[in-house]
Design a protein around this motif. Structure first.
Motif, PDB file in Angstrom:
ATOM      1  N   ASP A  99      67.691  97.980  34.791  1.00 45.34           N
ATOM      2  CA  ASP A  99      68.361  99.556  34.128  1.00 45.34           C
ATOM      3  C   ASP A  99      67.383 100.226  34.063  1.00 45.34           C
ATOM      4  O   ASP A  99      67.175 101.211  32.689  1.00 45.34           O
ATOM      5  N   VAL A 100      66.063 100.419  35.103  1.00 43.91           N
ATOM      6  CA  VAL A 100      65.191 102.042  34.560  1.00 43.91           C
ATOM      7  C   VAL A 100      65.556 103.355  34.769  1.00 43.91           C
ATOM      8  O   VAL A 100      66.156 103.008  36.138  1.00 43.91           O
ATOM      9  N   PRO A 101      66.034 103.969  34.482  1.00 42.19           N
ATOM     10  CA  PRO A 101      66.428 105.848  34.730  1.00 42.19           C
ATOM     11  C   PRO A 101      65.513 105.993  35.748  1.00 42.19           C
ATOM     12  O   PRO A 101      65.845 106.157  36.179  1.00 42.19           O
ATOM     13  N   GLY A 102      64.459 105.737  35.282  1.00 44.29           N
ATOM     14  CA  GLY A 102      63.415 106.266  36.650  1.00 44.29           C
ATOM     15  C   GLY A 102      61.500 106.311  36.469  1.00 44.29           C
ATOM     16  O   GLY A 102      61.608 105.486  35.515  1.00 44.29           O
ATOM     17  N   MET A 103      61.432 106.209  37.457  1.00 45.97           N
ATOM     18  CA  MET A 103      60.204 105.744  38.490  1.00 45.97           C
ATOM     19  C   MET A 103      58.977 106.567  38.342  1.00 45.97           C
ATOM     20  O   MET A 103      59.694 107.220  39.458  1.00 45.97           O
ATOM     21  N   ALA A 104      57.824 106.693  38.576  1.00 44.37           N
ATOM     22  CA  ALA A 104      56.641 106.881  39.491  1.00 44.37           C
ATOM     23  C   ALA A 104      55.509 106.457  40.048  1.00 44.37           C
ATOM     24  O   ALA A 104      54.826 105.604  38.599  1.00 44.37           O
ATOM     25  N   VAL A 105      55.642 105.652  41.305  1.00 41.49           N
ATOM     26  CA  VAL A 105      54.252 105.091  41.352  1.00 41.49           C
ATOM     27  C   VAL A 105      53.678 105.560  42.645  1.00 41.49           C
ATOM     28  O   VAL A 105      53.869 106.514  43.706  1.00 41.49           O
ATOM     29  N   ALA A 106      52.561 105.460  42.346  1.00 35.68           N
ATOM     30  CA  ALA A 106      51.391 105.786  43.616  1.00 35.68           C
ATOM     31  C   ALA A 106      50.153 104.704  43.803  1.00 35.68           C
ATOM     32  O   ALA A 106      50.260 104.177  42.881  1.00 35.68           O
ATOM     33  N   VAL A 107      50.328 105.026  45.040  1.00 37.07           N
ATOM     34  CA  VAL A 107      49.151 104.052  45.652  1.00 37.07           C
ATOM     35  C   VAL A 107      47.955 104.238  46.097  1.00 37.07           C
ATOM     36  O   VAL A 107      48.191 105.834  46.497  1.00 37.07           O
ATOM     37  N   THR A 108      46.396 104.058  46.261  1.00 34.40           N
ATOM     38  CA  THR A 108      45.590 104.629  46.792  1.00 34.40           C
ATOM     39  C   THR A 108      45.461 103.218  47.601  1.00 34.40           C
ATOM     40  O   THR A 108      45.415 102.194  48.033  1.00 34.40           O
ATOM     41  N   VAL A 109      45.000 103.803  49.098  1.00 38.98           N
ATOM     42  CA  VAL A 109      44.246 103.198  50.641  1.00 38.98           C
ATOM     43  C   VAL A 109      43.359 103.951  51.253  1.00 38.98           C
ATOM     44  O   VAL A 109      43.706 104.445  51.675  1.00 38.98           O
ATOM     45  N   ASP A 110      42.562 102.982  51.506  1.00 33.99           N
ATOM     46  CA  ASP A 110      41.175 103.530  51.888  1.00 33.99           C
ATOM     47  C   ASP A 110      40.918 104.958  51.442  1.00 33.99           C
ATOM     48  O   ASP A 110      40.116 105.723  52.476  1.00 33.99           O
ATOM     49  N   LEU A 125      54.552 103.781  36.874  1.00 31.42           N
ATOM     50  CA  LEU A 125      55.353 104.495  35.536  1.00 31.42           C
ATOM     51  C   LEU A 125      56.752 104.529  35.396  1.00 31.42           C
ATOM     52  O   LEU A 125      57.294 104.608  36.592  1.00 31.42           O
ATOM     53  N   ALA A 126      56.481 103.923  33.592  1.00 30.91           N
ATOM     54  CA  ALA A 126      58.820 104.112  34.159  1.00 30.91           C
ATOM     55  C   ALA A 126      58.842 104.546  32.832  1.00 30.91           C
ATOM     56  O   ALA A 126      58.181 104.151  31.496  1.00 30.91           O
ATOM     57  N   ASN A 127      59.324 104.890  32.486  1.00 30.40           N
ATOM     58  CA  ASN A 127      60.280 105.713  31.103  1.00 30.40           C
ATOM     59  C   ASN A 127      61.448 104.681  30.513  1.00 30.40           C
ATOM     60  O   ASN A 127      62.376 104.558  30.390  1.00 30.40           O
ATOM     61  N   LYS A 128      61.048 103.706  30.898  1.00 29.21           N
ATOM     62  CA  LYS A 128      61.657 101.726  30.148  1.00 29.21           C
ATOM     63  C   LYS A 128      60.834 100.789  29.864  1.00 29.21           C
ATOM     64  O   LYS A 128      60.106  99.994  30.780  1.00 29.21           O
ATOM     65  N   ASN A 129      60.465 100.297  28.959  1.00 28.57           N
ATOM     66  CA  ASN A 129      59.762  99.383  28.399  1.00 28.57           C
ATOM     67  C   ASN A 129      60.789  97.946  28.542  1.00 28.57           C
ATOM     68  O   ASN A 129      60.821  97.294  28.574  1.00 28.57           O
ATOM     69  N   TYR A 130      60.361  97.702  30.432  1.00 26.31           N
ATOM     70  CA  TYR A 130      61.229  96.802  30.947  1.00 26.31           C
ATOM     71  C   TYR A 130      59.930  95.234  31.216  1.00 26.31           C
ATOM     72  O   TYR A 130      58.901  95.775  30.947  1.00 26.31           O
TER      73      TYR A 130
END
Length: 390
Positions: free
Chosen positions: A47-58, A360-365
């Protein structure tokens, strides 16, 4: 700084993808599938309201945004959304101290009273800055007492009674790292928050990162959620050091990329970043450095979960000193978790594989869920890179 890795401008569609070379795999659609298939079930389960996920490859980057920055008004997470990163902030404190060392302003072998003379003769003064930065001064607890409100709690440190000699035990501790950052600021002759914002963020090209949040940024500041209620963190002694950084996923990924490619930084900052990659104490399969925690790569998920377990966070463990501390010459995974009352973060990267992730998430899951998800995405990225035509 001479040159730096660039991410570019985030697009409104919540996905920034710079096409990868054929040897680096996967393409934009494949990368989105990898992240979606892991993050969407994770958010639903917890029940996480929102997330931002960033990835880097090469050296190339993608940012994916999900859900809501605020349930009030259904405000979506987007490229401007600022999250609390909790104890990931400690990696900035470590970098600032290493930068001060590179500038000749402090030495990790120094004792606290060199920068805070009132600590002369106290038990804490038997430890070094290195002990404080690696949670090994002798048993400082995880948190300050709830009733402690002094922003510079001199009496707390003077009255502290160690449970072990410096270097004998590792006990994850905000008072330990908080004092480390405070002494660094004293060594630099600067306010801690100002030093991070003036010296570190610009060096890494981080233009949407803050310790002191400007009023103009507050509309983009996500609400964290705890027991269904919107929250932001409240301060405690040295909270700017221990969990005070607020940033976007793309900005934090810039920091990760600089850690993976420090040769693109100016000489002093390069030395600082490299100094945070030195391992000093071992606890099980984890090696504690300044800020970052390290694992020999490839690493099993179980080892990573054990190194980020509740026991590692809450309990006292015997520390085994690295005989000759140095940057590892073998493949290494670096990681750090971070939490506040309403936010949960996870960062991991493997320089030799040229892969990294920011979650990054706006819940401490739960932390095990973060580590498992991050591990799954990194493994998929590594497998894709290995399978790509050379």
């Amino acid at each position: 700084m001479t040159t730096r890795p660039t991410i570019g401008s985030l697009c409104p569609a919540a996905l920034l993808f710079l096409p990868l070379a054929a040897s680096a795999a996967p393409d934009a659609a494949a990368l989105r599938a990898i992240v979606d298939n892991t993050i969407q079930p994770l958010m639903a389960e917890h029940d996480v309201p929102g997330m931002a996920v960033a990835v880097t490859v090469d050296g190339q980057s993608a940012v994916f945004n999900y859900g809501l920055a605020s349930r009030a008004g259904n405000k979506a997470v987007d490229e401007r959304t600022v999250f609390e990163v909790g104890s990931v902030s400690k990696t900035f404190a470590a970098t600032l101290a290493a930068y001060a060392q590179a500038q000749g302003k402090l030495a990790l072998t120094d004792h606290p009273s060199r920068y805070w003379p009132a600590l002369q003769g106290s038990a804490i003064d038997k430890a070094t800055l290195l002990h404080l930065g690696t949670y090994t001064p002798g048993g400082l607890p995880l948190q300050f007492p709830d009733e402690l409100t002094d922003p510079e709690p001199l009496r707390y440190y003077r009255d502290w009674k160690p449970a072990a000699r410096p270097g004998a035990v590792r006990e994850y501790s905000n008072p330990s790292l908080g004092l480390f950052g405070h002494l660094t600021a004293r060594a630099l002759g600067n306010d801690y928050a100002d030093a991070v914002e003036r010296l570190l963020f610009p060096a890494f090209g981080m233009t949407s990162s803050y310790v002191n949040l400007p009023d103009s940024v507050r509309p983009n500041y996500a609400w964290g959620y705890r027991d269904g209620k919107p929250v932001h963190f409240t301060g405690e002694p040295f909270s700017a050091v221990t969990y005070g950084v607020r940033t976007t996923a793309a900005d934090l990924l810039r920091f990760v990329q600089a850690n993976m490619m420090p040769q693109q930084l100016d000489p002093a900052m390069r030395r600082a970043v490299e100094a945070t990659h030195i391992g000093y104490f071992r606890v099980g399969g984890m090696t504690q450095g300044l800020g970052w925690e390290q694992y020999a790569y490839p690493v099993k998920l179980q080892t990573l979960l054990e190194g980020n377990s509740e026991s590692i966070i809450w309990d006292r463990h015997r520390a085994r000193a690295v005989t000759t501390p140095a940057m590892s010459t073998t493949p290494t995974l670096f990681n750090k978790t971070g939490s506040t009352g309403g936010f949960g973060a996870y960062v991991a990267f493997v320089p030799v594989q040229k892969i990294g992730i920011v979650m990054l998430a706006n819940k401490n899951y739960p932390i095990p869920a973060r580590v498992t998800a991050g591990y799954a995405i990194l493994e998929a990225l590594a497998a894709g890179a290995q399978a790509a035509p050379q």
